[in-house]
Design a protein around this motif. Sequence first.
Motif, short mmCIF file in Angstrom:
data_model
loop_
_atom_site.label_atom_id
_atom_site.label_comp_id
_atom_site.label_asym_id
_atom_site.label_seq_id
_atom_site.Cartn_x
_atom_site.Cartn_y
_atom_site.Cartn_z
N GLN A 170 0.85 -1.19 0.00
CA GLN A 170 0.00 0.00 0.00
C GLN A 170 0.88 1.24 0.00
O GLN A 170 1.72 1.41 0.87
N GLU A 171 0.69 2.10 -0.98
CA GLU A 171 1.41 3.37 -1.01
C GLU A 171 0.43 4.46 -0.61
O GLU A 171 -0.71 4.48 -1.07
N TYR A 172 0.86 5.36 0.27
CA TYR A 172 0.01 6.41 0.78
C TYR A 172 0.42 7.77 0.24
O TYR A 172 1.58 7.97 -0.12
N ALA A 173 -0.50 8.71 0.21
CA ALA A 173 -0.23 10.06 -0.27
C ALA A 173 0.90 10.70 0.53
O ALA A 173 1.73 11.42 -0.02
N VAL A 174 0.91 10.45 1.84
CA VAL A 174 2.00 10.93 2.70
C VAL A 174 2.82 9.70 3.07
O VAL A 174 2.34 8.82 3.78
N SER A 175 4.03 9.64 2.57
CA SER A 175 4.89 8.49 2.80
C SER A 175 6.27 8.99 3.20
O SER A 175 6.87 9.81 2.51
N LYS A 176 6.76 8.49 4.33
CA LYS A 176 8.07 8.92 4.84
C LYS A 176 8.85 7.72 5.32
O LYS A 176 8.28 6.66 5.59
N THR A 177 10.13 7.89 5.49
CA THR A 177 10.97 6.81 6.02
C THR A 177 10.73 6.70 7.52
O THR A 177 10.21 7.63 8.16
N GLU A 178 11.17 5.60 8.08
CA GLU A 178 11.06 5.41 9.52
C GLU A 178 11.81 6.52 10.25
O GLU A 178 11.33 7.06 11.24
N ALA A 179 12.98 6.90 9.75
CA ALA A 179 13.78 7.96 10.38
C ALA A 179 13.04 9.30 10.35
O ALA A 179 13.07 10.04 11.34
N GLU A 180 12.39 9.59 9.24
CA GLU A 180 11.62 10.84 9.15
C GLU A 180 10.46 10.85 10.13
O GLU A 180 10.21 11.85 10.81
N TRP A 181 9.74 9.70 10.22
CA TRP A 181 8.62 9.63 11.18
C TRP A 181 9.13 9.78 12.61
O TRP A 181 8.53 10.47 13.42
N ARG A 182 10.24 9.11 12.93
CA ARG A 182 10.80 9.20 14.29
C ARG A 182 11.17 10.64 14.65
O ARG A 182 11.04 11.05 15.79
N LYS A 183 11.63 11.38 13.68
CA LYS A 183 12.03 12.77 13.91
C LYS A 183 10.82 13.66 14.19
O LYS A 183 10.88 14.59 14.98
N GLU A 184 9.70 13.37 13.52
CA GLU A 184 8.50 14.21 13.62
C GLU A 184 7.55 13.84 14.76
O GLU A 184 6.83 14.70 15.26
N LEU A 185 7.53 12.57 15.13
CA LEU A 185 6.55 12.10 16.11
C LEU A 185 7.20 11.89 17.47
O LEU A 185 8.39 11.59 17.57
N SER A 186 6.37 12.01 18.52
CA SER A 186 6.87 11.67 19.85
C SER A 186 7.06 10.15 19.90
O SER A 186 6.60 9.42 19.02
N GLU A 187 7.73 9.68 20.94
CA GLU A 187 7.96 8.25 21.08
C GLU A 187 6.64 7.47 21.11
O GLU A 187 6.49 6.44 20.46
N MET A 188 5.66 7.98 21.86
CA MET A 188 4.35 7.32 21.96
C MET A 188 3.60 7.38 20.63
O MET A 188 2.99 6.38 20.21
N GLU A 189 3.63 8.52 19.97
CA GLU A 189 2.96 8.64 18.67
C GLU A 189 3.56 7.65 17.67
O GLU A 189 2.84 6.99 16.92
#
Length: 166
Positions: free
Chosen positions: A35-54
């Motif tokens: 599944q490809e999503y309109a908003v797609s980021k690497t794990e590193a990018e998500w980790r940078k943007e989200l809190s640990e719980m998020e």
Amino acid sequence: MIRKILIIGTFALLGCKGNSQDNPDKAVKEKEPYQEYAVSKTEAEWRKELSEMEFYILREAGTENPFSSELLEVKEKGTYVCAACKTPLFESEHKFDSGTGWPSFDRAIEGNVAYDVDYKIGYKRTEEHCAVCGGHLGHVFDDGPKATTGKRHCINGAALDFVPAE
């Protein structure tokens, strides 16, 4: 001779793999197309943007502890959006107190929430995720308010941000 046949027969039967030994998680994952999503980021990018719980909830399909979300008691009018990509997911007018300890809604904003099958705890459940970024939100159950949809969207508060109505 008979003893050898019995021993070989026993090992043959014990070595057989039946359908009951299949892992439902594996079977579902094999059937799911990528599944490809309109908003797609690497794990590193998500980790940078989200809190640990998020990150744990949205990207690893975790579950927060019941009654731990600050959004559980929010009563004001507004919209609940995906904490990762800010897509509107639920309206406050459809929120209700399910007594489960997680924010609950009787319906989602149509088209913004997608659904999959989940066997993670040993039985079939309907998992829901953000249709725009694929972030895990929670699960849908058929024990919601009978007067409306009969559905209970049981959502991790850490997967959501609240935007008050203006």
